[in-house]
Design a protein around this motif. Structure first.
Motif, PDB file in Angstrom:
ATOM      1  N   LEU A 194      43.159  30.842  63.829  1.00  0.00           N
ATOM      2  CA  LEU A 194      43.220  29.826  64.896  1.00  0.00           C
ATOM      3  C   LEU A 194      44.668  29.485  65.251  1.00  0.00           C
ATOM      4  N   LEU A 202      40.047  25.805  72.597  1.00  0.00           N
ATOM      5  CA  LEU A 202      38.795  26.479  72.257  1.00  0.00           C
ATOM      6  C   LEU A 202      38.362  27.503  73.313  1.00  0.00           C
ATOM      7  N   LEU A 251      38.114  31.465  72.677  1.00  0.00           N
ATOM      8  CA  LEU A 251      36.815  32.149  72.802  1.00  0.00           C
ATOM      9  C   LEU A 251      36.930  33.369  73.713  1.00  0.00           C
ATOM     10  N   ARG A 290      33.806  20.873  63.157  1.00  0.00           N
ATOM     11  CA  ARG A 290      35.057  20.228  63.565  1.00  0.00           C
ATOM     12  C   ARG A 290      34.974  18.708  63.442  1.00  0.00           C
ATOM     13  N   SER A 312      32.926  32.860  63.307  1.00  0.00           N
ATOM     14  CA  SER A 312      33.619  31.709  62.696  1.00  0.00           C
ATOM     15  C   SER A 312      33.826  30.600  63.715  1.00  0.00           C
ATOM     16  N   LEU A 313      34.105  30.981  64.968  1.00  0.00           N
ATOM     17  CA  LEU A 313      34.313  29.955  66.003  1.00  0.00           C
ATOM     18  C   LEU A 313      33.029  29.147  66.221  1.00  0.00           C
ATOM     19  N   PRO A 338      35.526  36.727  64.336  1.00  0.00           N
ATOM     20  CA  PRO A 338      36.106  35.469  64.850  1.00  0.00           C
ATOM     21  C   PRO A 338      35.108  34.681  65.709  1.00  0.00           C
TER      22      PRO A 338
END
Ligand code: IPE
Ligand code: IPE
Ligand code: MG
Ligand code: MG
Length: 298
Positions: A8, A48, A52, A296, A288-289, A285
Motif C-alpha cells: 500500500l 483506494l 484498485l 480499515r 488483500s484490498l 493485491p
C-alpha cells in the motif's frame, strides 16, 4: 514477500508522484485555484480508487504504467466529490482527511471552483492519454473514459448524492439504501477496477469477474463507511463522526444495527474474493484490498 502494508505504501507513493506531475503547479497563475486543488488532493487520502485501478491492471497481467492517467483521473474526481460534499450547502463539514475542509481554508467560491477544476482536468488528462495512444491502446482508453464518465455522471455518483440529500430524515428500505450506495460510491469504485482491467488487457470474462468484484467491494466500502461514521474515531478518521445519525441519514447501521452491518460487509468481501477466484497470484493485491476495505479504521 512484501507485506500488504508495504505494498500500500509503495502504491500510494507512486500515486503521490503521478498526481504531483499531472496537477498544475501551485505557482501557476491564478495560483489560488491550483493551491486549493493541491491542498485537497494532497491532504492525505487512502488512494483506494487509484490503487484498485493499478491492482486490477496488474491482476490481468498488464503493466501499471499504462493505467496511471486513469488512476490519477479517478482520484481527482473522487477528491472533487469530497470538496463539494463538504460544502455548507451539502454536508457542511469542517474536517476532511485530517485537515480543515477546502472551503474553510479557501472560501466557498474557490472550493466550488477547485472541485469543478479537478473534475474537468481529470478528463483533460484522459483525453491527452487518448491522443498519445494508438490502435488497441486507444480503443481501451475510449472504453475507460466511458466507464469513468458514466460512473461520475448524473446517472451515477450525482444521482446517488441527490438521493442521499433528498432522503435525509426518511426511513429507507434496504433495497433503496443499497441502490443509493451503489450510485453514490459503488459506481466510481467499480469504474476504478474496470478501468484497470480494461487497460491491463482483461478478457471479456475477466471483465465480468472484475465488475462483480467491484460491485461487492463498492457496497462493502459504503457499509463500512456507515459503521465508521457511527462507531469510528474522528481523530483517526480525519473527519467528523456521528454525523449520519445527527442528520437523520438512512444507513446500514440505522436499518440493521452495527453487528449485522459488519456481518454484511464481511459476506460482501467473501463474494468479492470469490468473483476473482479464477485469477492467479497476480490478483493477490485485489484480494488483500477487499479485506482491507472491511478491516480499515479510517
Ligand atoms: C470517503 O471516501 C467518502 C466516500 C465516498 C464514502 P474514502 O474513505 O475513500 O476517502 P479518502 O480518499 O481516503 O479520504
Ligand atoms: C460522500 O458520502 C460521497 C461522495 C462524495 C460521492 P458521505 O457524505 O456519506 O461521506 P463522508 O462521511 O462525507 O466522507
Ligand atoms: Mg454526503
Ligand atoms: Mg459527507
Amino acid at each position: 514477500m512484501e507485506s500488504f502494508e508495504a505494498y500500500l505504501a509503495r502504491q500510494s507513493a507512486i500515486m503521490e508522484e503521478a498526481l504531483d506531475e499531472y496537477l498544475p503547479g501551485a505557482k501557476e497563475h491564478p495560483s489560488e485555484i491550483y493551491q486549493a486543488m493541491r491542498y485537497s488532493v494532497f491532504a492525505g487520502g487512502k488512494r483506494l480508487r487509484p490503487i484498485l485501478c493499478l491492482a486490477a491492471a496488474e491482476a490481468v497481467g498488464g503493466d501499471m504504467q499504462s493505467a496511471l492517467p486513469a488512476a490519477c483521473a479517478l482520484e481527482m474526481i473522487h477528491t472533487y466529490s469530497l470538496i463539494h460534499d463538504d460544502l455548507p450547502a451539502m454536508d457542511n463539514d469542517d474536517l476532511r482527511r485530517g485537515k480543515p475542509t477546502c472551503h474553510k481554508v479557501f472560501g466557498d467560491a474557490i472550493a466550488i471552483l477547485a472541485g469543478d477544476a479537478l473534475l474537468t482536468d481529470a478528463f483533460v488528462i484522459l483525453a491527452r492519454a487518448v491522443e498519445k495512444a494508438q490502435g488497441e491502446a486507444r480503443a481501451k482508453l475510449d472504453s475507460v473514459i466511458f466507464e469513468i464518465a458514466a460512473a461520475a455522471s448524473s446517472r451515477g455518483m450525482i444521482a446517488g448524492q441527490v438521493i442521499d440529500i433528498l432522503s435525509e430524515g426518511e426511513k429507507l428500505q434496504r433495497d433503496a439504501l443499497e441502490a443509493l450506495h451503489s450510485l453514490k460510491t459503488g459506481k466510481l469504485i467499480t469504474a476504478s477496477v474496470l478501468s484497470g482491467g480494461l487497460l491491463g488487457g482483461a478478457s471479456r470474462s475477466q471483465l465480468d469477474s472484475l465488475r462483480r468484484y467491484g460491485r461487492a467491494i463498492g457496497l462493502a466500502f459504503q457499509v463500512v463507511d456507515d459503521i465508521l461514521n457511527a462507531t469510528g474515531n474522528s481523530g483517526i478518521m480525519g473527519k467528523k463522526t456521528g454525523t449520519d445519525a445527527a442528520r437523520g441519514k438512512a444507513t446500514f447501521v440505522s436499518i440493521m444495527g452495527v453487528e449485522k452491518a459488519r456481518a454484511e460487509a464481511r459476506s460482501l468481501i467473501e463474494e468479492a474474493v470469490e468473483s476473482i477466484e479464477a485469477f492467479d497470484h497476480r490478483a493477490d493485491p485485489l484480494r488483500s484490498l477487499a479485506r482491507f476495505i472491511v478491516e480499515r479504521k479510517k
